[in-house]
Scaffold this motif. Structure first.
Motif, short mmCIF file in Angstrom:
data_model
loop_
_atom_site.label_atom_id
_atom_site.label_comp_id
_atom_site.label_asym_id
_atom_site.label_seq_id
_atom_site.Cartn_x
_atom_site.Cartn_y
_atom_site.Cartn_z
N VAL A 1 0.83 -1.20 0.00
CA VAL A 1 0.00 0.00 0.00
C VAL A 1 0.87 1.25 0.00
N ALA A 2 1.93 1.23 0.81
CA ALA A 2 2.83 2.39 0.87
C ALA A 2 3.57 2.58 -0.46
N VAL A 3 4.01 1.48 -1.05
CA VAL A 3 4.73 1.57 -2.32
C VAL A 3 3.82 2.10 -3.42
N PHE A 4 2.57 1.63 -3.45
CA PHE A 4 1.65 2.08 -4.49
C PHE A 4 1.28 3.55 -4.31
N ALA A 5 1.25 4.00 -3.09
CA ALA A 5 0.99 5.43 -2.88
C ALA A 5 2.11 6.25 -3.51
N LEU A 6 3.35 5.79 -3.36
CA LEU A 6 4.48 6.47 -3.98
C LEU A 6 4.43 6.35 -5.50
N ALA A 7 3.95 5.20 -5.99
CA ALA A 7 3.87 4.98 -7.44
C ALA A 7 2.98 5.99 -8.14
N LEU A 8 1.99 6.51 -7.42
CA LEU A 8 1.09 7.49 -8.02
C LEU A 8 1.80 8.77 -8.42
N THR A 9 3.00 9.00 -7.89
CA THR A 9 3.77 10.18 -8.28
C THR A 9 4.52 9.97 -9.59
N LEU A 10 4.61 8.70 -10.03
CA LEU A 10 5.37 8.38 -11.24
C LEU A 10 4.53 7.77 -12.36
N ARG A 11 3.37 7.23 -12.02
CA ARG A 11 2.52 6.57 -13.00
C ARG A 11 1.10 7.10 -12.88
N ASP A 12 0.32 6.99 -13.97
CA ASP A 12 -1.06 7.46 -13.94
C ASP A 12 -1.93 6.50 -13.12
N LEU A 13 -3.10 6.98 -12.75
CA LEU A 13 -3.98 6.23 -11.86
C LEU A 13 -4.39 4.88 -12.46
N GLU A 14 -4.70 4.86 -13.75
CA GLU A 14 -5.14 3.60 -14.37
C GLU A 14 -4.05 2.54 -14.31
N THR A 15 -2.82 2.94 -14.63
CA THR A 15 -1.70 1.99 -14.59
C THR A 15 -1.49 1.47 -13.18
N VAL A 16 -1.56 2.36 -12.20
CA VAL A 16 -1.38 1.94 -10.81
C VAL A 16 -2.52 1.03 -10.37
N ALA A 17 -3.73 1.29 -10.84
CA ALA A 17 -4.87 0.44 -10.47
C ALA A 17 -4.70 -0.98 -11.01
N TRP A 18 -4.30 -1.11 -12.28
CA TRP A 18 -4.04 -2.44 -12.83
C TRP A 18 -2.89 -3.11 -12.08
N SER A 19 -1.88 -2.34 -11.75
CA SER A 19 -0.75 -2.88 -11.01
C SER A 19 -1.19 -3.41 -9.65
N PHE A 20 -2.08 -2.65 -9.01
CA PHE A 20 -2.55 -3.06 -7.68
C PHE A 20 -3.32 -4.37 -7.76
N LEU A 21 -4.07 -4.57 -8.85
CA LEU A 21 -4.77 -5.84 -9.05
C LEU A 21 -3.77 -6.99 -9.07
N GLY A 22 -2.67 -6.81 -9.78
CA GLY A 22 -1.64 -7.85 -9.81
C GLY A 22 -1.08 -8.15 -8.44
N ALA A 23 -0.84 -7.10 -7.66
CA ALA A 23 -0.31 -7.29 -6.31
C ALA A 23 -1.30 -8.00 -5.41
N VAL A 24 -2.59 -7.67 -5.55
CA VAL A 24 -3.62 -8.33 -4.75
C VAL A 24 -3.67 -9.83 -5.07
N VAL A 25 -3.65 -10.16 -6.36
CA VAL A 25 -3.67 -11.58 -6.77
C VAL A 25 -2.46 -12.30 -6.20
N MET A 26 -1.29 -11.70 -6.33
CA MET A 26 -0.06 -12.32 -5.82
C MET A 26 -0.13 -12.57 -4.32
N ASN A 27 -0.56 -11.57 -3.57
CA ASN A 27 -0.61 -11.71 -2.12
C ASN A 27 -1.72 -12.64 -1.67
N MET A 28 -2.80 -12.74 -2.43
CA MET A 28 -3.83 -13.72 -2.11
C MET A 28 -3.29 -15.14 -2.29
N VAL A 29 -2.53 -15.36 -3.35
CA VAL A 29 -1.92 -16.67 -3.56
C VAL A 29 -1.05 -17.04 -2.36
N ILE A 30 -0.23 -16.10 -1.91
CA ILE A 30 0.66 -16.36 -0.77
C ILE A 30 -0.13 -16.49 0.53
#
Length: 202
Positions: free
Chosen positions: A161-190
């Motif tokens: 969550v902290a890293v993605f908050a920082l990512a919003l300063t470098l990437r647009d919201l849509e890209t970060v949103a798709w990225s967050f989906l990937g992170a959620v799937v990964m962490n759910m698997v773990i």
């Protein structure tokens, strides 16, 4: 009542598990970066630094992990650190070499996010189950799980969550949103699959 000792992994078991984890995680990062996505954990910090500076992800990722090895050595043990160093080295090498041989002509962001999450989650499971990690926050997460029982996946998600908050300063919201989906799937698997009370091999 007879209590059976948990089965132990052989050296070959550990070697193939660490090789699988390091290389497959590298493939997951190729999917991620081909879409300009970001991720969490230490890898996410390295991706952001790489995007911002143009430096090689593999080199940044390797260096960023160095301070965490001290914690791993002190709190978990030298075997864990050496295995993690091997996994991080394999990941760094894979991300440097694989783009010469693999690229994507068509990859929808939704498919890329889910595939990244599933692939990287399976890679991290393999590493965790062979006494290894990809360093960084993974070391902290495993330490907390061993000491308190708090799931490694949930610790990593909080850091994400902290890293993605920082990512919003470098990437647009849509890209970060798709990225967050990937992170959620990964962490759910773990979070769902990495349980010491169910997987007891050492």
């Amino acid at each position: 009542m007879t209590h059976l000792l948990p089965p132990s992994h052989s050296t070959l078991d550990d070697a193939q598990g660490i090789a699988y984890g390091g290389i497959i995680a590298g493939f997951g990062l190729l999917i991620l970066t081909s879409l300009g996505f970001v991720t969490g954990q230490t890898a996410g910090m390295a991706v952001l630094i790489s995007y911002a500076t143009g430096w090689s992800f593999g080199a940044v990722f390797f260096v960023i992990n160095i301070p965490f090895y001290w914690l791993g050595w002190k709190r978990i043990g030298p075997a864990f650190v050496w295995k993690s160093l091997a996994a991080v080295s394999l990941l760094s090498l894979t991300t440097a070499v694989l783009p010469r041989y693999v690229h994507f002509d068509l990859l929808h962001p939704a498919a890329g996010a889910v595939l990244f999450g599933l692939i990287t989650g399976s890679a991290l499971l393999a590493l965790f189950r062979h006494g290894s990690s990809l360093g960084g926050i993974g070391i902290v997460a495993l330490y907390l799980q061993d000491k308190t029982g708090f799931r490694a996946g949930w610790t990593q998600m909080g850091f994400d969550v902290a890293v993605f908050a920082l990512a919003l300063t470098l990437r647009d919201l849509e890209t970060v949103a798709w990225s967050f989906l990937g992170a959620v799937v990964m962490n759910m698997v773990i979070g769902i699959n990495h349980r010491r009370d169910r997987y007891i091999a050492t």
